[in-house]
Design an enzyme around this catalytic site. Structure first.
Site, PDB file in Angstrom:
ATOM      1  N   ASN A  14       0.835  -1.209   0.000  1.00  0.00           N
ATOM      2  CA  ASN A  14       0.000   0.000   0.000  1.00  0.00           C
ATOM      3  C   ASN A  14       0.865   1.253   0.000  1.00  0.00           C
ATOM      4  O   ASN A  14       0.552   2.223  -0.692  1.00  0.00           O
ATOM      5  CB  ASN A  14      -0.950  -0.012   1.203  1.00  0.00           C
ATOM      6  CG  ASN A  14      -2.170  -0.861   0.947  1.00  0.00           C
ATOM      7  OD1 ASN A  14      -3.081  -0.459   0.220  1.00  0.00           O
ATOM      8  ND2 ASN A  14      -2.180  -2.070   1.495  1.00  0.00           N
ATOM      9  N   ARG A  91       0.703  -1.569  14.949  1.00  0.00           N
ATOM     10  CA  ARG A  91       0.696  -1.195  16.368  1.00  0.00           C
ATOM     11  C   ARG A  91      -0.526  -0.326  16.635  1.00  0.00           C
ATOM     12  O   ARG A  91      -1.022   0.342  15.717  1.00  0.00           O
ATOM     13  CB  ARG A  91       1.941  -0.410  16.753  1.00  0.00           C
ATOM     14  CG  ARG A  91       3.205  -1.088  16.356  1.00  0.00           C
ATOM     15  CD  ARG A  91       4.078  -1.436  17.523  1.00  0.00           C
ATOM     16  NE  ARG A  91       4.986  -2.469  17.097  1.00  0.00           N
ATOM     17  CZ  ARG A  91       5.033  -3.685  17.614  1.00  0.00           C
ATOM     18  NH1 ARG A  91       4.240  -4.018  18.602  1.00  0.00           N
ATOM     19  NH2 ARG A  91       5.876  -4.577  17.153  1.00  0.00           N
ATOM     20  N   HIS A 109      -8.287  -1.164   6.311  1.00  0.00           N
ATOM     21  CA  HIS A 109      -8.459  -2.479   6.943  1.00  0.00           C
ATOM     22  C   HIS A 109      -9.080  -3.432   5.922  1.00  0.00           C
ATOM     23  O   HIS A 109     -10.031  -3.062   5.231  1.00  0.00           O
ATOM     24  CB  HIS A 109      -9.354  -2.336   8.177  1.00  0.00           C
ATOM     25  CG  HIS A 109      -9.425  -3.595   8.974  1.00  0.00           C
ATOM     26  ND1 HIS A 109      -8.396  -4.015   9.784  1.00  0.00           N
ATOM     27  CD2 HIS A 109     -10.381  -4.551   9.045  1.00  0.00           C
ATOM     28  CE1 HIS A 109      -8.720  -5.166  10.329  1.00  0.00           C
ATOM     29  NE2 HIS A 109      -9.911  -5.517   9.900  1.00  0.00           N
TER      30      HIS A 109
HETATM   31  C1  GAR Z   1      -3.213  -4.570   4.184  1.00  0.00           C
HETATM   32  O1  GAR Z   1      -4.045  -5.585   3.700  1.00  0.00           O
HETATM   33  C2  GAR Z   1      -3.952  -3.733   5.208  1.00  0.00           C
HETATM   34  O2  GAR Z   1      -5.316  -3.594   4.920  1.00  0.00           O
HETATM   35  C3  GAR Z   1      -3.740  -4.539   6.457  1.00  0.00           C
HETATM   36  O3  GAR Z   1      -2.410  -4.967   6.375  1.00  0.00           O
HETATM   37  C4  GAR Z   1      -2.067  -5.160   5.006  1.00  0.00           C
HETATM   38  C5  GAR Z   1      -0.748  -4.473   4.748  1.00  0.00           C
HETATM   39  O4  GAR Z   1      -0.251  -4.790   3.480  1.00  0.00           O
HETATM   40  N1  GAR Z   1      -3.982  -3.755   7.631  1.00  0.00           N
HETATM   41  C6  GAR Z   1      -4.540  -4.238   8.724  1.00  0.00           C
HETATM   42  O5  GAR Z   1      -4.883  -5.382   8.870  1.00  0.00           O
HETATM   43  C7  GAR Z   1      -4.712  -3.200   9.824  1.00  0.00           C
HETATM   44  N2  GAR Z   1      -5.515  -3.711  10.878  1.00  0.00           N
HETATM   45  P1  GAR Z   1       0.968  -3.981   2.861  1.00  0.00           P
HETATM   46  O6  GAR Z   1       2.055  -3.934   3.946  1.00  0.00           O
HETATM   47  O7  GAR Z   1       1.407  -4.788   1.676  1.00  0.00           O
HETATM   48  O8  GAR Z   1       0.497  -2.612   2.511  1.00  0.00           O
END
Ligand code: GAR
Length: 192
Positions: A14, A91, A109
């Site tokens: 992301n 975190r 999320h």
């Molecule tokens: C993503 O899918 C995001 O939605 C999730 O972690 C992933 C990070 O992916 N976030 C959560 O679960 C927050 N509670 P990335 O490091 O490849 O961007």
């Protein structure tokens, strides 16, 4: 010109999608800094690739959660920016940081909140054989994944999908929509 700070802990897909989107100078948005709590996170390599400064406050090198949060807050307060973007930041921000930056912290999320708050949302929704999953972009409040919802997009989980396929499609949606929604939020703060 608007400026954002991104907080991330892991892979950083992301983060990279957001950086690529705003690399277009016409967007008038600068990704000012990546902050990570994890010195081993792959997102650090991505920041080098896209040429964005990275600051590591390694959680496990801090004596306590309080010490880590104090360092994070001091760093944030030393910077000027318009929005804090959580992108796979694993975190929980303490109440005092959330309050200080009320409505200036957003998170993504990988579920249709309020369903599947917390960790491993993709896996849990898949294993529960949900017919729909999706993504949520929301403001961060004092709870875990409870802040005001800004945007949601659902995703039909096809019967022949594996967990990996579902995950891949969730990430595609995240990369498509998160940068656009961040841009919208920044525009609503005041015109850019
Ligand atoms: C993503 O899918 C995001 O939605 C999730 O972690 C992933 C990070 O992916 N976030 C959560 O679960 C927050 N509670 P990335 O490091 O490849 O961007």
């Amino acid at each position: 010109m608007k400026e954002i700070i991104i907080l991330a802990s892991g892979n950083g897909t992301n983060f990279e999608a957001i950086c690529n989107y705003f690399s277009d100078p016409k967007k008038n948005v600068k990704v000012k800094l990546l902050i990570t709590d994890n010195k081993k996170a792959f997102v650090i390599k991505r920041s080098q690739k896209v040429g964005i400064d990275c600051w590591v406050i390694d959680y496990h090198s801090c004596k306590s959660r309080e010490e880590y949060n104090k360092k994070l807050f001091a760093l944030l307060k030393s910077l000027d920016f318009d929005l804090i973007v959580l992108a796979g930041y694993m975190r929980i921000l303490p109440d005092y940081i959330v309050k200080y930056y009320e409505k200036r912290i957003v998170n993504i999320h990988p579920s249709l909140l309020p369903n599947y708050k917390g960790l491993n949302a993709i896996e849990r929704s898949f294993n529960n054989r949900e017919s729909y999953g999706g993504i949520t972009i929301h403001y961060v409040d004092e709870g875990v994944d409870t802040g005001e919802i800004i945007f949601q997009k659902n995703l039909k989980i096809l019967k022949n999908w594996t967990l990996e396929k579902y995950e891949e499609n969730i990430h595609k949606l995240e990369h498509q929509y998160y940068p656009q929604i961040i841009e919208k939020i920044l525009k609503s703060i005041s015109g850019i």
